[in-house]
Design an enzyme around this catalytic site. Sequence first.
Site, PDB file in Angstrom:
ATOM      1  CB  ALA A 135      -0.881  -0.026   1.240  1.00 16.78           C
ATOM      2  CD  GLU A 165       1.079  -5.740   5.676  1.00 16.79           C
ATOM      3  OE1 GLU A 165       1.884  -6.656   5.959  1.00 16.79           O
ATOM      4  OE2 GLU A 165       0.395  -5.740   4.641  1.00 16.79           O
ATOM      5  N   GLY A 212       0.604  -5.066   0.687  1.00 19.57           N
ATOM      6  CA  GLY A 212      -0.488  -5.074  -0.288  1.00 19.57           C
ATOM      7  C   GLY A 212      -0.110  -5.732  -1.613  1.00 19.57           C
TER       8      GLY A 212
HETATM    9  C1  HXC Z   1       5.136   4.413  -0.924  1.00 19.75           C
HETATM   10  C2  HXC Z   1       7.151   3.490  -1.536  1.00 19.75           C
HETATM   11  C3  HXC Z   1       6.742   2.226  -1.057  1.00 19.75           C
HETATM   12  C4  HXC Z   1       5.435   2.118  -0.499  1.00 19.75           C
HETATM   13  C5  HXC Z   1       8.725   2.048  -1.827  1.00 19.75           C
HETATM   14  N1  HXC Z   1       8.376   3.321  -2.006  1.00 19.75           N
HETATM   15  N2  HXC Z   1       7.758   1.355  -1.246  1.00 19.75           N
HETATM   16  N3  HXC Z   1       6.347   4.562  -1.465  1.00 19.75           N
HETATM   17  N4  HXC Z   1       4.684   3.243  -0.462  1.00 19.75           N
HETATM   18  N5  HXC Z   1       4.959   0.973  -0.049  1.00 19.75           N
HETATM   19  C6  HXC Z   1       9.189   4.397  -2.603  1.00 19.75           C
HETATM   20  C7  HXC Z   1      10.326   4.812  -1.704  1.00 19.75           C
HETATM   21  O1  HXC Z   1       9.865   5.729  -0.722  1.00 19.75           O
HETATM   22  C8  HXC Z   1      11.264   5.432  -2.686  1.00 19.75           C
HETATM   23  O2  HXC Z   1      10.804   6.729  -2.996  1.00 19.75           O
HETATM   24  C9  HXC Z   1      11.075   4.576  -3.925  1.00 19.75           C
HETATM   25  O3  HXC Z   1       9.823   3.929  -3.760  1.00 19.75           O
HETATM   26  C10 HXC Z   1      12.135   3.519  -4.067  1.00 19.75           C
HETATM   27  O4  HXC Z   1      12.197   2.780  -2.856  1.00 19.75           O
HETATM   28  P1  HXC Z   1      13.562   2.507  -2.050  1.00 19.75           P
HETATM   29  O5  HXC Z   1      13.202   2.206  -0.656  1.00 19.75           O
HETATM   30  O6  HXC Z   1      14.542   3.608  -2.295  1.00 19.75           O
HETATM   31  O7  HXC Z   1      14.081   1.186  -2.798  1.00 19.75           O
HETATM   32  P2  HXC Z   1      15.024   0.057  -2.189  1.00 19.75           P
HETATM   33  O8  HXC Z   1      16.111   0.658  -1.349  1.00 19.75           O
HETATM   34  O9  HXC Z   1      15.394  -0.792  -3.347  1.00 19.75           O
HETATM   35  O10 HXC Z   1      14.108  -0.792  -1.181  1.00 19.75           O
HETATM   36  C11 HXC Z   1      13.004  -1.519  -1.720  1.00 19.75           C
HETATM   37  C12 HXC Z   1      12.066  -1.953  -0.587  1.00 19.75           C
HETATM   38  C13 HXC Z   1      11.663  -0.695   0.244  1.00 19.75           C
HETATM   39  C14 HXC Z   1      12.759  -2.959   0.315  1.00 19.75           C
HETATM   40  C15 HXC Z   1      10.847  -2.613  -1.242  1.00 19.75           C
HETATM   41  O11 HXC Z   1      11.197   0.325  -0.654  1.00 19.75           O
HETATM   42  C16 HXC Z   1      10.565  -0.952   1.205  1.00 19.75           C
HETATM   43  O12 HXC Z   1      10.797  -1.533   2.279  1.00 19.75           O
HETATM   44  N6  HXC Z   1       9.350  -0.492   0.912  1.00 19.75           N
HETATM   45  C17 HXC Z   1       8.206  -0.597   1.782  1.00 19.75           C
HETATM   46  C18 HXC Z   1       7.689  -2.016   1.785  1.00 19.75           C
HETATM   47  C19 HXC Z   1       6.550  -2.159   2.758  1.00 19.75           C
HETATM   48  O13 HXC Z   1       6.728  -1.970   3.982  1.00 19.75           O
HETATM   49  N7  HXC Z   1       5.343  -2.465   2.263  1.00 19.75           N
HETATM   50  C20 HXC Z   1       4.160  -2.645   3.087  1.00 19.75           C
HETATM   51  C21 HXC Z   1       3.363  -1.391   3.123  1.00 19.75           C
HETATM   52  S1  HXC Z   1       1.984  -1.533   4.184  1.00 19.75           S
HETATM   53  P3  HXC Z   1      11.806   7.976  -3.146  1.00 19.75           P
HETATM   54  O14 HXC Z   1      10.876   9.123  -3.323  1.00 19.75           O
HETATM   55  O15 HXC Z   1      12.634   8.026  -1.914  1.00 19.75           O
HETATM   56  O16 HXC Z   1      12.599   7.632  -4.384  1.00 19.75           O
HETATM   57  C22 HXC Z   1       0.850  -2.340   3.310  1.00 19.75           C
HETATM   58  C23 HXC Z   1      -0.468  -2.506   3.987  1.00 19.75           C
HETATM   59  C24 HXC Z   1      -1.500  -3.158   3.086  1.00 19.75           C
HETATM   60  O17 HXC Z   1       1.050  -2.760   2.213  1.00 19.75           O
HETATM   61  C25 HXC Z   1      -2.894  -2.990   3.628  1.00 19.75           C
HETATM   62  C26 HXC Z   1      -3.384  -1.593   3.654  1.00 19.75           C
HETATM   63  C27 HXC Z   1      -4.852  -1.473   3.926  1.00 19.75           C
END
Ligand code: HXC
Length: 267
Positions: free
Chosen positions: A72, A140, A117
């Site tokens: 998400a 999460e 998500g």
């Molecule tokens: C918004 C995101 C994002 C996300 C990555 N980005 N994931 N933006 N939401 N979920 C953005 C980063 O902020 C960054 O933006 C760009 O994408 C590239 O990401 P990096 O982190 O620089 O890449 P990398 O170092 O290769 O790491 C990749 C990664 C990491 C390990 C996947 O991005 C990460 O941990 N992302 C979050 C994963 C996560 O926690 N997902 C669960 C979300 S909660 P900039 O602007 O800095 O370039 C969820 C809940 C679902 O999904 C249910 C909801 C109702």
Amino acid sequence: PAYPTLLTDARGSILTITVNRPDALNALSSKVIEDLEHCIGAVSEALTNDDGAWPVRGVVITGAGKAFVAGADIREMTDMTPDEAHAYSSRMQQVTLAIEQLPVPVVAAVNGFALGGGCELAMACDMIYAASTASFGQPEVSLGLVPGFGGSVRLPQYVGQALARELLFTGRRLTAEEAHNAGLVAAIFETVDDLLDGARNTLELVARQSPAAVALVKKTVGQTQGLPTRDGLKIEADAFRQAFTTADKAEGTRAFLAKERPSFPGR
Ligand code: HXC
């Protein structure tokens, strides 16, 4: 374009939907969710006819760039109220149900990160294929969040309680190989090109079968998961009866006995 955050590509009767927000690793913003809702809705609409025309016989969902979907949209979630969060969760849950309710199979072609998500979107599909570089997880809890698009329900269905709870409590990621061994992933491909070819080839194989039967099998498998055996078997027998009302069944059995290739009417 019809869907600003998606790319769509129809090859024959196989539709590929690519989530296209690579700068945010294809995070599911409200806009992406809205586009998915409309796109899946349009596919469903195109398939709700009884004239035997099946303009789409299979759908591939994948992501642009190095991620499938990294979850998400964390940025968007920073100032959501609890009620807005509930609506956001419910809306995407409806999209996952719409994918399950399509009468054609959907393959998630997981090209990279499928987190939160993203893993939940993949699990709503009929099959998950992965590139060797893919990874899966429900991180999460590392954000003070919980799964909201079906992860707490579908992950245990795929991998069993033991591993699912470990993954949900720790947020630990699985490699493609681990996800394959755990039963989350049906097949692994060396490269992303091979992955997309593999997904399309499987759907081409499906497209040679009876569309009515494939739709009925998808519905039955979906409806019977988690039911007591006896209840599931009743639903299966009803589906079996239903198959006997189709022109596809008449053609399929006729062609077999005539030693011919079937030409399915699609109804
Ligand atoms: C918004 C995101 C994002 C996300 C990555 N980005 N994931 N933006 N939401 N979920 C953005 C980063 O902020 C960054 O933006 C760009 O994408 C590239 O990401 P990096 O982190 O620089 O890449 P990398 O170092 O290769 O790491 C990749 C990664 C990491 C390990 C996947 O991005 C990460 O941990 N992302 C979050 C994963 C996560 O926690 N997902 C669960 C979300 S909660 P900039 O602007 O800095 O370039 C969820 C809940 C679902 O999904 C249910 C909801 C109702």
